[in-house]
Design an enzyme around this catalytic site. Sequence first.
Site, short mmCIF file in Angstrom:
data_model
loop_
_atom_site.label_atom_id
_atom_site.label_comp_id
_atom_site.label_asym_id
_atom_site.label_seq_id
_atom_site.Cartn_x
_atom_site.Cartn_y
_atom_site.Cartn_z
N ALA A 132 -2.60 -2.59 -3.99
CA ALA A 132 -3.85 -3.23 -3.58
C ALA A 132 -3.61 -4.25 -2.48
CB ALA A 132 -4.48 -3.90 -4.79
N GLY B 108 -1.76 0.33 -7.60
CA GLY B 108 -2.75 1.31 -7.15
C GLY B 108 -2.10 2.55 -6.54
N GLU C 290 -1.26 4.68 -9.32
CA GLU C 290 -2.49 5.17 -9.96
C GLU C 290 -3.00 6.42 -9.23
OE1 GLU C 290 -4.61 1.29 -10.06
OE2 GLU C 290 -4.97 1.82 -12.15
N GLU D 92 1.04 -5.00 -12.20
CA GLU D 92 -0.12 -5.90 -12.11
C GLU D 92 -0.06 -7.09 -13.07
OE1 GLU D 92 -0.28 -2.66 -11.97
OE2 GLU D 92 -1.81 -2.00 -10.56
#
Length: 727
Positions: free
Chosen positions: A66, A116, A119, A141
Site C-alpha cells: 500500500a 497488498g 493479497e 501490516e
Amino acid sequence: MIDYFKYAVDADGICTLTIDQPGSAANVMDRNFIASFRANLEKAVADDAVKGIVLTSGKSSFVAGADLKSMEAALTTKQDAATLFEQCWDFSSLLRRMETCGKPVAAAINGAALGGGFEICLACHYRVASDARGIVVGMPEVGVGLLPGAGGTQRYLRLIGVAKALPFLLQGSQLKAEKAREAGLIHAVVPATELLVEAKRWLREAADPVQPWDKKGFRIPGGNSPLQPELAQLFMGTAANLQAGTFHNLPAPLAIASCLYEGMQLPMDKALRVECKYFVKLNLDPVAGNMVRTVFINKGEADKLVRRPAGVPTRRHERIGVLGAGLMGAGVAYVAAQAGIDVVLIDRDQACADKGKAYSEARLKKDVERGRLKADRLDAILARIHPTTDYAALRDVSLVVEAVFEDRSVKAEVFSLADAVLKDDAVLASNTSALPITGLAETTRRPNKMVGLHFFSPVERMPLVEVIRGRQTDDAALAEALDFVAQLRKTPILVNDSRGFFTSRFIGAFINEGVTMVAEGINPALIENAARMAGYPVGALSISDEIGLDLAWKGAQQQANDLGPDYVPGSSVGIITTLVADHERHGRKNRKGFYDYAADGSKRLWPGLADIWPRKPEAEQPTVDEVRTRMLFAQFADAARCMADGVLVDPADGDIGACFGVGFPIYLGGPFAAMDTLGIAHVVAECDRLAATYAADRYAIPQLLRDMAAEGRTFYGPNRIVPPATR
Ligand code: NAI
C-alpha cells in the site's frame, strides 16, 4: 489515468499483465494502480482471444504494498468511515472480481510481495515464485497497527486454516518463497528463468478458474467452525495471550483474530466486507497512523540518511578502528566485521583485545551450530577483526569508534594516542552514553572530526544509533559517520550535542519518575506493573537494576563534578545513593537492587524497600492511571524541552529514538506523535497539574509547548511547527 500495466497476448491466448509503474523503482498501490489494474483486467476478461492471464511485475520487487505515505497523510486529516470503507472495498472487490472472473489467473512472483502485493497473489488461482534471493511474501501490516484489508485474512484462513494463519498474521511473518510453499501459501518455486514458463504451463495444461473456496462443499482446512472444541480453545487462548501481551494497547492483533473468527462463519463475499470494516476501524484509530508514520515512513527516511549533509561524497568505510574491546567495543567490532569492514580492535592489553574478538567468535560459532551461517563465512568475518594494543595500526582507518570506560580522562588519553597516528580526515566517534561531545572534542587536535555515535546494547540486536553533532563537527565528519551507520544497516537519528543527548536523558526521565515514586511510598509492584500496562517493555526499577545502580550513582557524581554550582540532582539521586552507599545494592550484577535475584535468575522486589521508604496505606495508593500518566508525561515534558532547546532537529528523530532505542511504547509512535494525538493543550494542562500536585519541576514544559497550544500547532501534519533547531 496513468497506466501502470503492460498488456501482451501471445499465440496461445495467454495475456501477460506486467505491473510496471512508470518513473518509479517499485510498484506502489495508489489510486492509479487500482484504476489501471481494473481497466487491464476487464480488457483481458472481455477479450475473447484471452484464455488465461499471467500477472507479474517489471520491477525487482513484485508490488511494494500500500501507499503508506498517502495513507499517513489521510490518517492525519481524519477521513470519515464511509469514505475509507469505499476506498478499501474498491480494491478488495477488484481482487474478488479477478478470482471470480471466469478466466484463470496465475501470479508469477518475481520479487518481494508483501501486504497488498501478496493479497493480489492470493486472489490469483495459481502462485509460482522465483527462487531468487530476497524473495519474501507475507502480511506485515500488524507491525504498523493495521491488518490486510483486501482479503488477506480471509484467503490465509481458507488456504491454510486458522491454526496456521493466526500466528503468521499476528506476527506479520515474512516467508521466503520455499517456506511459503511448505506452508501452503504458494504452489511452486522455480528458477527465475522458468518463472513465466511455469505460469504459462499451468494456464495451458492445468488451469482452473475457480478458487477452492468457491467450489461446492469447500471446507476450511483444520476446521470450519470456531465452535469446534479445539478451535474454540485456540481462539480463547489467543484472545487471552493477546491481552496479556498488549494490555489492550494494540487494536490490530485483536481485529485480525476477529476477522478470522467471524470470517470462518461467513461466505467469502460477506467475510471480505467484515474484514474491510475492521480495516476501517483500525484506520480511524490513531495507533495505526502513529505507527505507520514512525515505524515505516520516518524510519524509512532515516535509513535513507535523510539528514545527511548534502554535497559530501559518500564514503565507503573499508577499515575502521575500535578503542576499547569491552561490551560495546566488541559489539561494534562484530557488526562492522559482519558488514565487511576490517576492524582494528584496541584495548589496554592484548588479552583484553583478544577477549573482544572472542565475543564475535562465540556468537558466530553459535550461528554456525544453528545452521544460520556457513563455516567459511565465519572464518572470513573473524579474519577482519585485528585485536592489538598498537595504535600505529590505526594509520589507514577512515573512522574510529571509541568505547573505553565512561571517564573523561581515560577517553582523553586514548584520543591523544589515536590523534598521533590518524589521517587528518579520519572521523573520531565516541560511543559515550552521556558526556557532551563538544567537551570531548576539545581534548583532541581534530575537534571538527569528532562526532558521537551512540550505540545501544546489545549492539548486534539494537537497530538504532544516535548520531551526535558537536559544536565543531564539520559536515564531512557527520556525513561519513552516517555513511558508517548505513553500512551497518542500522537506523541513525541525528541530534545536537547536550548532556545525555536525546535518548539517555529521555529514558532517564522515565527511570527517574519510577524511582522517585518508591520514596513517596508508592507500592513498587504498582510502579512496575503500571509501566508494563502503559506499554513499556520493562518497569523503571527493573531497568535501573539492569543498568546498574552503582553506574547511575557514579554518573550523578560525574555530573556534579562537571557542573559544579550549577548541578541540580534529579529527584531519584538520593534514593540511588541510599541503596548503593548504605545498602551495597548495585543491581542485577551483585544480585541486589530494587529486586533480589536468586541464583536461578528469578527475581522479586526487595521487601527492605518498605523499611527505608514506608509504604502508603492501600487507600492512599494512586491509581494505575495516575502512575502511568506520571511516567509518560515526565517523558513528554523532557522531549518537549529537547525540541525547544534545539537538541532535536526534528520530531521524527525523537520518535524513532524513543521507540527503537529506549523502549518507549511503540503503539504511541513516540512522544511527539503521542502529544499530537492527545492534543498539545491537554499535555500542557496535564503537565501543569502534575507540576502543582507533586511540586516538581520535572514536568515543567517549555514556552514552545504553550505557544503551540495557544496557536493550535502540532509536531506533525499541516499545522506543524518549524523545529527551533532548524529555524
Ligand atoms: P566496558 O567496561 O565493558 O568496556 C570498556 C573497555 O575499555 C574495557 O575492555 C577496557 O579494558 C577498555 N579500556 C579502558 N581503558 C582503556 C585504555 N586506556 N585504552 C584502551 N582500552 C581501555 O564498558 P562498555 O559498557 O563497553 O562501555 C564503553 C562505553 O560505551 C562507555 O563510554 C559507555 O558509557 C558507553 N555505552 C555503554 C552502553 C552499555 O549499555 N554498556 C550503552 C551505550 C554506550
